[in-house]
Design a protein around this motif. Structure first.
Motif, PDB file in Angstrom:
ATOM      1  N   PRO A  14       0.827  -1.204   0.000  1.00  0.00           N
ATOM      2  CA  PRO A  14       0.000   0.000   0.000  1.00  0.00           C
ATOM      3  C   PRO A  14       0.864   1.258   0.000  1.00  0.00           C
ATOM      4  CG  PRO A  14      -0.062  -1.079   2.119  1.00  0.00           C
ATOM      5  CD  PRO A  14       0.643  -1.999   1.201  1.00  0.00           C
ATOM      6  N   ARG A  43       1.195   3.682   1.968  1.00  0.00           N
ATOM      7  CA  ARG A  43       1.847   4.102   3.209  1.00  0.00           C
ATOM      8  C   ARG A  43       3.040   3.240   3.581  1.00  0.00           C
ATOM      9  NH1 ARG A  43      -3.260   5.544   7.134  1.00  0.00           N
ATOM     10  NH2 ARG A  43      -3.947   7.362   5.973  1.00  0.00           N
ATOM     11  N   PHE A  44       3.302   2.216   2.801  1.00  0.00           N
ATOM     12  CA  PHE A  44       4.352   1.285   3.182  1.00  0.00           C
ATOM     13  C   PHE A  44       5.690   1.999   3.376  1.00  0.00           C
ATOM     14  CE2 PHE A  44       7.683  -1.842   2.344  1.00  0.00           C
ATOM     15  CZ  PHE A  44       7.357  -2.743   3.312  1.00  0.00           C
ATOM     16  N   ARG A  45       6.395   1.588   4.421  1.00  0.00           N
ATOM     17  CA  ARG A  45       7.671   2.217   4.741  1.00  0.00           C
ATOM     18  C   ARG A  45       8.792   1.347   4.212  1.00  0.00           C
ATOM     19  NH1 ARG A  45       5.601   2.317  10.527  1.00  0.00           N
ATOM     20  NH2 ARG A  45       7.443   1.124  11.017  1.00  0.00           N
ATOM     21  N   PRO A  62      16.393   6.828  15.740  1.00  0.00           N
ATOM     22  CA  PRO A  62      16.629   6.095  16.989  1.00  0.00           C
ATOM     23  C   PRO A  62      17.890   5.250  16.944  1.00  0.00           C
ATOM     24  CG  PRO A  62      14.461   5.587  16.078  1.00  0.00           C
ATOM     25  CD  PRO A  62      15.204   6.361  15.039  1.00  0.00           C
ATOM     26  N   ILE A  70      15.994   0.864  10.911  1.00  0.00           N
ATOM     27  CA  ILE A  70      14.857  -0.001  11.220  1.00  0.00           C
ATOM     28  C   ILE A  70      13.612   0.461  10.492  1.00  0.00           C
ATOM     29  CG2 ILE A  70      15.758  -0.794  13.415  1.00  0.00           C
ATOM     30  CD1 ILE A  70      14.092   1.281  14.807  1.00  0.00           C
ATOM     31  N   CYS A 114      11.773   3.062  10.588  1.00  0.00           N
ATOM     32  CA  CYS A 114      10.729   3.434  11.540  1.00  0.00           C
ATOM     33  C   CYS A 114       9.953   4.640  11.066  1.00  0.00           C
ATOM     34  CB  CYS A 114      11.333   3.712  12.902  1.00  0.00           C
ATOM     35  SG  CYS A 114      12.386   5.167  12.897  1.00  0.00           S
ATOM     36  N   LEU A 141      10.601   7.752  11.227  1.00  0.00           N
ATOM     37  CA  LEU A 141      10.691   9.005  11.977  1.00  0.00           C
ATOM     38  C   LEU A 141      11.421  10.076  11.176  1.00  0.00           C
ATOM     39  CD1 LEU A 141      11.402   7.786  15.617  1.00  0.00           C
ATOM     40  CD2 LEU A 141       9.296   8.706  14.707  1.00  0.00           C
ATOM     41  N   ARG A 169       6.332   7.338  -1.657  1.00  0.00           N
ATOM     42  CA  ARG A 169       5.071   7.523  -0.946  1.00  0.00           C
ATOM     43  C   ARG A 169       4.475   8.882  -1.284  1.00  0.00           C
ATOM     44  NH1 ARG A 169       5.331   6.166   5.204  1.00  0.00           N
ATOM     45  NH2 ARG A 169       6.072   8.269   5.508  1.00  0.00           N
ATOM     46  N   ASN A 191       2.720  12.181   5.960  1.00  0.00           N
ATOM     47  CA  ASN A 191       2.048  12.858   7.053  1.00  0.00           C
ATOM     48  C   ASN A 191       3.087  13.282   8.079  1.00  0.00           C
ATOM     49  OD1 ASN A 191       0.304  13.630   9.002  1.00  0.00           O
ATOM     50  ND2 ASN A 191      -0.346  11.568   9.531  1.00  0.00           N
ATOM     51  N   PRO A 232       9.648   3.061  18.442  1.00  0.00           N
ATOM     52  CA  PRO A 232      10.048   1.916  17.606  1.00  0.00           C
ATOM     53  C   PRO A 232      10.756   0.807  18.371  1.00  0.00           C
ATOM     54  CG  PRO A 232      11.083   3.943  16.804  1.00  0.00           C
ATOM     55  CD  PRO A 232      10.169   4.319  17.892  1.00  0.00           C
ATOM     56  N   ASN A 255      -0.726  -2.937   7.542  1.00  0.00           N
ATOM     57  CA  ASN A 255       0.197  -2.429   6.534  1.00  0.00           C
ATOM     58  C   ASN A 255      -0.417  -1.235   5.819  1.00  0.00           C
ATOM     59  OD1 ASN A 255       2.364  -2.291   4.874  1.00  0.00           O
ATOM     60  ND2 ASN A 255       1.954  -4.176   3.761  1.00  0.00           N
ATOM     61  N   GLU A 256      -1.695  -1.345   5.562  1.00  0.00           N
ATOM     62  CA  GLU A 256      -2.372  -0.259   4.880  1.00  0.00           C
ATOM     63  C   GLU A 256      -2.498   0.954   5.795  1.00  0.00           C
ATOM     64  OE1 GLU A 256      -6.543   0.095   2.606  1.00  0.00           O
ATOM     65  OE2 GLU A 256      -5.772  -1.910   2.919  1.00  0.00           O
ATOM     66  N   LEU A 257      -2.680   0.677   7.075  1.00  0.00           N
ATOM     67  CA  LEU A 257      -2.887   1.777   8.015  1.00  0.00           C
ATOM     68  C   LEU A 257      -1.593   2.514   8.321  1.00  0.00           C
ATOM     69  CD1 LEU A 257      -4.910   3.167   9.967  1.00  0.00           C
ATOM     70  CD2 LEU A 257      -4.139   1.581  11.694  1.00  0.00           C
ATOM     71  N   GLY A 288       1.812   1.281   7.307  1.00  0.00           N
ATOM     72  CA  GLY A 288       2.956   1.075   6.441  1.00  0.00           C
ATOM     73  C   GLY A 288       3.978   0.070   6.918  1.00  0.00           C
ATOM     74  N   ALA A 289       3.623  -0.755   7.869  1.00  0.00           N
ATOM     75  CA  ALA A 289       4.560  -1.805   8.257  1.00  0.00           C
ATOM     76  C   ALA A 289       3.756  -3.034   8.612  1.00  0.00           C
ATOM     77  CB  ALA A 289       5.418  -1.379   9.433  1.00  0.00           C
ATOM     78  N   ARG A 290       4.402  -4.178   8.502  1.00  0.00           N
ATOM     79  CA  ARG A 290       3.665  -5.411   8.735  1.00  0.00           C
ATOM     80  C   ARG A 290       3.900  -5.985  10.123  1.00  0.00           C
ATOM     81  NH1 ARG A 290       2.173  -8.616   4.641  1.00  0.00           N
ATOM     82  NH2 ARG A 290       3.237 -10.358   5.573  1.00  0.00           N
ATOM     83  N   THR A 323       6.436  -4.231  12.765  1.00  0.00           N
ATOM     84  CA  THR A 323       6.873  -3.213  13.713  1.00  0.00           C
ATOM     85  C   THR A 323       6.221  -1.899  13.305  1.00  0.00           C
ATOM     86  OG1 THR A 323       8.785  -2.976  12.314  1.00  0.00           O
ATOM     87  CG2 THR A 323       9.050  -4.288  14.270  1.00  0.00           C
ATOM     88  N   TYR A 324       5.093  -1.621  13.928  1.00  0.00           N
ATOM     89  CA  TYR A 324       4.188  -0.626  13.365  1.00  0.00           C
ATOM     90  C   TYR A 324       4.618   0.807  13.621  1.00  0.00           C
ATOM     91  CZ  TYR A 324       1.669  -4.933  13.327  1.00  0.00           C
ATOM     92  OH  TYR A 324       1.346  -6.231  13.141  1.00  0.00           O
ATOM     93  N   ASN A 325       5.120   1.080  14.816  1.00  0.00           N
ATOM     94  CA  ASN A 325       5.484   2.450  15.165  1.00  0.00           C
ATOM     95  C   ASN A 325       4.322   3.395  14.858  1.00  0.00           C
ATOM     96  OD1 ASN A 325       6.982   4.584  15.977  1.00  0.00           O
ATOM     97  ND2 ASN A 325       8.198   4.754  14.107  1.00  0.00           N
ATOM     98  N   TRP A 351      -1.229   8.029  11.892  1.00  0.00           N
ATOM     99  CA  TRP A 351      -2.039   8.066  10.676  1.00  0.00           C
ATOM    100  C   TRP A 351      -3.509   7.981  11.022  1.00  0.00           C
ATOM    101  CZ3 TRP A 351       0.538   8.800   6.177  1.00  0.00           C
ATOM    102  CH2 TRP A 351       1.880   8.415   6.116  1.00  0.00           C
TER     103      TRP A 351
END
Lengths: 149, 338, 366
Positions: free
Chosen positions: A32, A34-36, A57, A89, A91, A93, A134, A138, C61, C142-144, C146-148, C150-152, C161
């Motif tokens: 999606p 938003r994927f990081r 971090p 990682i 994250c 940030l 992306r 946000n 994180p 993941n959609e919310l 962006g991670a599967r 480790t969501y942070n 988000w």
């Protein structure tokens, strides 16, 4: 005995059920928006505010700036920008604090490499990593006024 | 086959027999290769996966690649292992597994040895494999392997007994230990003449004991992966490990064939009007069904516990199989003899 | 006389059923365990010490990586502690989002437990069935965010988000799907006689022992002690929802199994109510100072993670970094009863009991 037969029924039914696995390396895995994933860096937008390096971090971002070559303009421009993906990682940030969205996440996640050296990505590599970036960044944590936007 | 076996053993006869064995060995190896493929496919489908599909068309060469990998692997023997026993064990596991196949008849004409004590021969030889597992577990000098070997010994002894007694009913009904005669005795034309209905108790006991003999889920305690890592073959790798795997799958072949012969009427068609289909097709169909059933159970069942395994063997299967012998004898005495 | 001796067996740190790098040294008499010594620390990363040099946003994180099967609840306990300390107001929408992701996470976490537990016991298929359904939740996350794994996702003062368009409908569709799958799970496993024989009456302890050892979560509730922090000390918005706390009677592995499956149902029930009451507008981030500096002092908050009571103790000296941060990790505390439970059990039951406690080694070693 009844429970076992019920279980056998479930597995027999599953034999013809649609399979849930994806053929990943053949068919790319669509993430999606938003994927990081691995960051994309845009040097022209960077104002060398050092916020990303400070918020990280794991301290995986190192950057240096130099005075703007154009004497008309004030401020600095980016000189080197490296991310060490051995310890990053992902994250999010750094992209969150970036006031100019000079660093954004992309949807690429394949980081496997044969050598640790390959994981040390410099500004050029990160700039070229410019696909699937992306759209919705946000940056809630960024200061309201950061300059150069 | 039979004519050569009955002749005096000359050099030329020995050569012919040897070639037959080699041919048969390759058939068995082919079966094992595709049984493993089939098992992985079936279990994959049952687990909502596709199963092997990368090597060769539809993944058909996956097992070949796996075996090739095992063959070229480094052959390791732990330094503190008992070298001789460690080397003997895999061979000792495989030889009886292959030998028992000699007595299985496939059709009226196609069989290897027509032994008049065929069933006894099968049971006696298959017991030797236990020895190999215990030896392998002991010789590895590994605690997990030792525990696996110990479990295996206990399990095999407890389940060999009901396995043998459960087929006594079949022997009583057909009056012979010869596997060809046992199949011939089931020739009534219809599927209810096969032994599995008249001998339903014996059949159920036999299936349970057979799965246990095969060390397959839910009775895979000797190699219980989640507890003993890999059980008795934890220290084996490469070719020797392949031999253990091979003998395990050859036993799958043997047990599936034996079940077909003893209880499912061998090469007989299920109904008289289906007689036009050759016997070998019926045999293979029944055989494939048993093999599929073993895989199906493996995809569904959790593993049983050691003490429960012993309890099931001695307290349930043994009395039930004895009861079956008694009932069969009573039936023969009261209704058939007169 | 036959000379017998005890067998000293190292289970782990590399063993298929220790759920990571956990190690137990067991003394075996035949197959019966006479002594068991757990050895922890193979996955120790010093999270608490590292945190002393990081500001609170940076610690989030790290909490993801403690209990990596249930990262959302870990996120929450940290931000909840900081928010309690600073007395922040959380926008309603953010709080609802937090609650929804935490309950989804509880379902996902219990699914992982269910699958791996059955794998420990020897059944292969349930593992893949559970992961099929967990994958749905992971995709939602993941959609919310962006991670599967480790969501942070949570931040001090809100969430990072807002829900993307259509996301709530996907969660809404997931609930009946999962309810159906639970019926399938029961058919596949819960009635299986071999499985029941394996877990009934195994690893039994009573309520007093459980309280003495400080157990929490399903490990406590299986003995009949009605203690769920969501009910006992409602945090977030749990006071608004109706749900039951499933309890066991005799405190064996079967009770724990039943409770966890029932908790999935209750979580789905909470999710249903939360989605029905979800506010249509509002912010996802409250008013938070630019630099988060909790006032000097201490705070301890606790919430109900899928594994039990997870607590966060912050000592602040009024700086942006905590002076000391301490997590009460439920897996670590629950694990302490293991040596007591294992004595007199067989090797096979070791796996059943260890699996039943539901540990995540990342959290045990922190």
């Amino acid at each position: 005995m009844k429970g076992m037969l019920q279980g056998l029924g479930v597995t027999l039914k599953a034999m013809t059920a649609p399979k849930v696995t994806t053929s990943y390396p053949d068919v790319p895995f669509v993430m999606p928006d938003r994927f990081r994933g691995i960051q994309h860096f845009i040097p022209d937008l960077c104002i060398v505010c050092n916020q990303c390096a400070r918020i990280c971090p794991t301290d995986c971002i190192t950057l240096t700036g130099k005075p703007n070559p154009d004497p008309e303009k004030k401020g600095k421009v980016i000189d080197t920008f490296d991310i060490n993906f051995e310890i990053c990682i992902l994250c999010d940030l750094c992209t969150e604090v970036c006031p100019t969205e000079a660093i954004v996440m992309s949807n690429h996640f394949e980081l496997a490499a044969f050598s640790r050296d390959d994981l040390f990505k410099d500004a050029q590599w990160l700039t070229d990593n410019n696909t699937l970036t992306r759209q919705d960044n946000n940056n809630i944590g960024a200061p309201a006024k950061g300059g150069g936007k | 086959m039979q004519p050569w076996l009955n002749q005096a053993l000359t050099w030329s006869n020995a050569l012919v027999l040897f070639l037959w064995v080699v041919v048969f060995l390759f058939i068995v190896l082919g079966f094992v290769t595709y049984a493993i493929y089939f098992e992985r496919k079936v279990i994959g489908w049952m687990q909502l996966r596709i199963g092997p599909n990368r090597v060769g068309p539809l993944g058909l060469l996956q097992t070949v690649a796996d075996i090739f990998k095992l063959l070229i692997k480094e052959d390791t023997i732990p330094r503190k292992a008992d070298r001789v026993l460690f080397i003997i064990a895999p061979a000792l596991a495989y030889i009886p597994a292959f030998s028992v196949l000699a007595v299985i008849p496939y059709t009226q004409k196609l069989y290897f040895a027509d032994l008049n004590v065929g069933l006894l021969y099968y049971v006696a030889l298959s017991g030797i494999s236990t020895l190999a597992i215990v030896l392998g577990g002991w010789a590895s000098n590994n605690k997990y392997a030792l525990l696996g070997g110990m479990r295996s010994a206990a399990q095999m002894i407890s389940y060999e007994v009901p396995l043998v007694i459960s087929v006594v009913g079949v022997i009583l009904l057909s009056g012979s230990l010869n596997l060809r005669d046992i199949v011939a005795a089931q020739d009534g034309g219809w599927f209810w003449d096969w032994n599995f209905l008249p001998q339903i108790i014996g059949f159920v006991v036999f299936i349970i004991a057979a799965v246990s003999e095969l060390n397959r889920t839910p009775f895979d305690l000797p190699e219980a992966e989640s507890e003993l890592v890999a059980g008795y073959h934890v220290e084996y790798s490469g070719f020797r490990f392949a031999f253990f795997m091979l003998s395990e799958y050859v036993y799958v072949y043997a047990i599936a064939a034996l079940t077909t012969v003893l209880f499912l009427g061998g090469w007989h068609a299920p109904a008289p009007f289906l007689d036009f289909v050759p016997g070998i097709v019926w045999f293979l169909l029944k055989f494939a069904f048993i093999v599929f059933f073993l895989f199906w159970i493996r995809a569904t069942m959790p593993r049983i516990r050691v003490d429960q395994l012993m309890g099931l063997g001695w307290k349930v299967l043994l009395p039930v199989s004895l009861l079956n012998v008694f009932l069969t004898a009573l039936y023969l005495e009261l209704f058939i003899k007169n | 006389m036959i000379r017998t001796e005890e067998l000293l067996l190292n289970v782990g740190p590399q063993h298929p059923s220790t759920h990571g790098v956990f190690r137990i040294i067991v003394k075996l008499d035949g197959e019966v365990i006479t002594e068991a010594t757990p050895v922890m620390g193979y996955l120790h990363r010093g999270t608490e010490k590292i945190a002393e040099n990081l500001n609170f946003t940076q610690i989030i994180p790290y909490t993801d990586r403690m209990d990596y099967v249930s990262a959302m609840t870990n996120n929450y306990v940290l931000v909840h502690a900081v928010e309690t300390m600073m007395g922040l107001e959380i926008p309603e929408r953010a709080e609802y989002l937090r609650l929804i992701v935490m309950e989804l996470q509880r379902v996902a976490s219990h699914l992982v437990w269910w699958g791996t537990y059955l794998l420990d016991i020897g059944a292969m298929s349930p593992f893949l069935y559970a992961f099929r359904d967990r994958e749905m939740i992971i995709d939602l996350f993941n959609e919310l965010c962006g991670a599967r794994l480790t969501y942070n996702y949570m931040r001090v003062g809100g969430v990072k988000w807002d829900a993307p368009p259509g996301w709530l409908d996907k969660v809404r569709d997931f609930i009946p799907y999962m309810e159906n799958k639970l019926i399938e799970y029961d058919k596949l496993v819960s009635g299986n006689e071999i499985f029941l024989a394996r877990i009934k009456g195994v690893g039994q302890y009573d309520a007093d022992t459980a309280i003495d050892y400080g157990l929490s979560g399903a490990n406590l509730r299986c003995t009949g002690v009605d203690f769920d922090i969501r009910k006992a000390e409602p945090y977030s918005l749990y006071h608004l929802f109706e749900f039951d706390v499933p309890l066991g009677q005799i405190g064996d592995c079967y009770d724990r199994y039943r409770i966890r499956l029932e908790e999935i149902r209750q979580s789905l029930r909470i999710l249903k109510q939360a989605l029905a009451q979800f506010p249509s507008g509002g912010d996802t981030m409250g008013k938070v100072p630019r630099v988060i500096r909790p006032p000097a002092g201490e705070v301890y908050v606790r919430i109900e993670s899928p594994r039990g009571e997870i607590g966060c103790h912050i000592v602040s000296k009024g700086k942006a970094e905590p002076y000391r941060l301490k997590f009460r990790r439920p897996s670590f505390v629950n694990l302490q009863i293991l040596p007591k439970l294992l004595v007199g059990e067989t090797m096979t039951n070791l796996i059943t009991i260890l699996g039943g406690i539901d540990i995540v080694v990342g959290e045990v070693d922190c």
